[in-house]
Design a protein around this motif. Structure first.
Motif, PDB file in Angstrom:
ATOM      1  N   THR A  17      33.934  40.035  30.636  1.00 53.77           N
ATOM      2  CA  THR A  17      33.228  40.265  32.028  1.00 53.77           C
ATOM      3  C   THR A  17      32.187  41.374  32.108  1.00 53.77           C
ATOM      4  O   THR A  17      31.224  41.100  32.837  1.00 53.77           O
ATOM      5  CB  THR A  17      34.480  40.862  33.152  1.00 53.77           C
ATOM      6  N   SER A  53      35.431  32.743  27.735  1.00 53.48           N
ATOM      7  CA  SER A  53      34.511  33.521  28.689  1.00 53.48           C
ATOM      8  C   SER A  53      35.452  34.178  29.722  1.00 53.48           C
ATOM      9  O   SER A  53      36.346  33.450  30.360  1.00 53.48           O
ATOM     10  CB  SER A  53      33.656  32.657  29.669  1.00 53.48           C
ATOM     11  N   SER A  54      35.448  35.428  30.146  1.00 55.62           N
ATOM     12  CA  SER A  54      36.135  36.024  31.298  1.00 55.62           C
ATOM     13  C   SER A  54      35.184  35.849  32.242  1.00 55.62           C
ATOM     14  O   SER A  54      34.225  35.247  32.325  1.00 55.62           O
ATOM     15  CB  SER A  54      36.454  37.576  30.850  1.00 55.62           C
ATOM     16  N   GLY A  55      35.400  36.558  33.237  1.00 55.72           N
ATOM     17  CA  GLY A  55      34.732  36.493  34.607  1.00 55.72           C
ATOM     18  C   GLY A  55      35.243  35.905  35.708  1.00 55.72           C
ATOM     19  O   GLY A  55      34.693  36.039  36.887  1.00 55.72           O
ATOM     20  N   ILE A  57      38.230  36.451  37.440  1.00 53.26           N
ATOM     21  CA  ILE A  57      38.603  37.679  38.478  1.00 53.26           C
ATOM     22  C   ILE A  57      37.345  38.282  39.175  1.00 53.26           C
ATOM     23  O   ILE A  57      37.380  38.334  40.383  1.00 53.26           O
ATOM     24  CB  ILE A  57      39.282  38.802  37.830  1.00 53.26           C
ATOM     25  N   ASN A 138      39.166  29.926  29.150  1.00 48.69           N
ATOM     26  CA  ASN A 138      39.743  31.045  29.841  1.00 48.69           C
ATOM     27  C   ASN A 138      41.160  30.978  29.489  1.00 48.69           C
ATOM     28  O   ASN A 138      41.837  30.147  29.297  1.00 48.69           O
ATOM     29  CB  ASN A 138      39.159  31.462  30.830  1.00 48.69           C
ATOM     30  N   ASP A 141      45.078  31.973  34.077  1.00 45.33           N
ATOM     31  CA  ASP A 141      45.559  33.296  34.754  1.00 45.33           C
ATOM     32  C   ASP A 141      46.653  33.113  35.729  1.00 45.33           C
ATOM     33  O   ASP A 141      47.347  33.950  36.227  1.00 45.33           O
ATOM     34  CB  ASP A 141      44.589  34.065  35.367  1.00 45.33           C
ATOM     35  N   ILE A 148      44.788  39.598  31.236  1.00 45.26           N
ATOM     36  CA  ILE A 148      44.377  40.455  32.631  1.00 45.26           C
ATOM     37  C   ILE A 148      44.829  41.639  32.303  1.00 45.26           C
ATOM     38  O   ILE A 148      44.141  42.778  32.719  1.00 45.26           O
ATOM     39  CB  ILE A 148      45.067  39.688  33.819  1.00 45.26           C
TER      40      ILE A 148
HETATM   41  N1  GLU Z   1      40.894  35.744  32.506  1.00 46.29           N
HETATM   42  C1  GLU Z   1      40.406  37.011  33.209  1.00 46.29           C
HETATM   43  C2  GLU Z   1      39.198  36.712  33.962  1.00 46.29           C
HETATM   44  O1  GLU Z   1      38.561  35.694  33.573  1.00 46.29           O
HETATM   45  C3  GLU Z   1      40.266  37.927  31.877  1.00 46.29           C
HETATM   46  C4  GLU Z   1      39.162  39.212  32.454  1.00 46.29           C
HETATM   47  C5  GLU Z   1      40.110  40.261  33.188  1.00 46.29           C
HETATM   48  O2  GLU Z   1      41.054  40.593  33.200  1.00 46.29           O
HETATM   49  O3  GLU Z   1      39.115  40.815  34.020  1.00 46.29           O
HETATM   50  O4  GLU Z   1      38.659  37.311  34.766  1.00 46.29           O
END
Ligand code: GLU
Length: 370
Positions: A17, A53-55, A57, A138, A141, A148
């Motif tokens: 992120t 890729s995260s991001g 959240i 990803n 979640d 997370i």
């Molecule tokens: N899967 C989460 C996301 O894409 C991981 C990153 C996080 O926990 O901020 O936002």
């Protein structure tokens, strides 16, 4: 080792992120475009690339004007559900104008525990790569919360690299490698022992990553990657041309060289992905036969059984003290093992009333830590 990186064909790139967002924490189109150009550079070299890729959240938070990361897990999951589509939209916008199809792949670690699902995910990714699409992975979640809570997709990216048998994993971070307290950058880590002995005690924590996970999660990910035989590179995602620098073997970041303990794909799965359904606790004689003489585990050495499992499940192998030293695919259910534990191979048929195999876990189906 660095000069060999140019030969890597299959590369997993992980973007956290922090490298996708502005100083205010919002996912930035400019940064997505910069990462996009980096990835295009690799694709231009005819490399097969998978992005983790995260991001999600961060995108979800921005949609609701949330400045602070919610503390509650369910709120984070809700933000991820809102943000994931927006994150993909940002990537799709960039890549569609370059004639590259992006493909959303949401994974969970326990989703890969069943060998059947692991192979299904692998087939899908193989097909996407064959279609020259760009898989963007990803964590799912909504149903899983490991990343997370702990890792910002560090470990997930190792699983992704394992899934597609990648020959390189690049973690893009907001730091350009691991730094020691004396200010020096660790250039290469050659063995697992080096991490605990030389790195952890001297790690400069001031330079730690801003987001969840930080350096500890990265070191854990590096350890797993090393065991799996996947070289892992930690570099700064903020430097233009960084992916090319890595491939050209330039002196950037920290490279973890694989020890490659488990060469065979099924053994890798047993060691790192499979769900463990129980534990076989063995005596010292069986421990020595497994570890020193490289033998299979026979029922005669089993003293205690924990858990409920069927033939074909993965179980842990432990000493009577509880110390786990391996894993393997068991050839009998827990009920049957209960009856034959401690017995000689020649007695098995008489006890069970059918002729099974002599081994409780065959050598070829077993991985040992020792
Ligand atoms: N899967 C989460 C996301 O894409 C991981 C990153 C996080 O926990 O901020 O936002």
């Amino acid at each position: 080792m660095r000069e060999k990186l140019k030969n890597c064909q299959r590369i997993v790139v992980k973007a956290g992120t922090s490298i996708l967002s502005d100083a205010d924490g919002k996912i930035s189109k400019v940064r997505i475009a910069r990462l996009g150009r980096e990835l295009l550079g690799l694709l231009g070299l005819k490399k097969q690339v998978v992005l983790v890729s995260s991001g999600a959240i961060a995108c979800g938070m921005a949609s609701f004007g949330l400045q602070k990361r919610p503390a509650e897990m369910r709120k984070l999951q809700a933000c991820a559900a809102i943000g994931q589509g927006k994150l993909m939209h940002a990537y799709e916008r960039f890549f569609s104008t370059r004639n590259i199809h992006t493909a959303q792949v949401l994974l969970t670690r326990d989703g890969l525990e069943a060998r059947k699902r692991f192979l299904a995910a692998r087939d899908t990714l193989e097909e996407l790569l064959a279609m020259n699409a760009l898989p963007i992975i990803n964590e799912n979640d909504t149903v899983a919360t490991e990343e997370i809570a702990f890792g910002d997709n560090d470990i997930l990216s190792v699983h992704a690299a394992h899934l597609i048998s990648a020959d390189l994993l690049i973690l893009l971070s907001d730091v350009d490698g691991f730094y020691l307290t004396d200010g020096s950058r660790v250039r290469e880590v050659d063995g697992l022992g080096e991490i605990d002995q030389n790195l952890v005690p001297h790690l400069n924590d001031v330079r730690k990553e801003k987001n969840v996970g930080g350096m500890k999660a990265k070191l854990e990910a590096a350890k797993v990657a090393m065991k799996l035989g996947i070289p892992l590179m930690l570099v700064s995602g903020g430097k233009n041309g960084i992916l090319k620098d890595v491939i050209e073997g330039r002196d950037v970041g920290t490279l973890f060289v694989s020890s490659g303990e488990y060469k065979n794909s099924r053994k890798k799965w047993i060691a790192f992905s499979a769900e463990r359904k129980g534990t076989l606790m063995v005596d010292d004689g069986a421990h020595d036969a497994l570890v020193l003489k490289k033998k299979s585990l026979l029922p005669s050495g089993i003293r205690k059984i924990r858990g409920s499992f069927e033939r074909g499940d993965v179980v842990e192998v432990a000493l009577l003290s509880g110390q786990v030293f391996g894993r393997g695919i068991v050839r009998y259910s827990n009920k049957d093992i209960q009856r034959i534990a401690g017995s000689k191979s020649s007695e098995i048929e008489k006890i069970l009333g059918f002729s099974g195999q002599h081994e409780a876990i065959h050598r070829n189906d077993m991985v040992l830590w020792a």
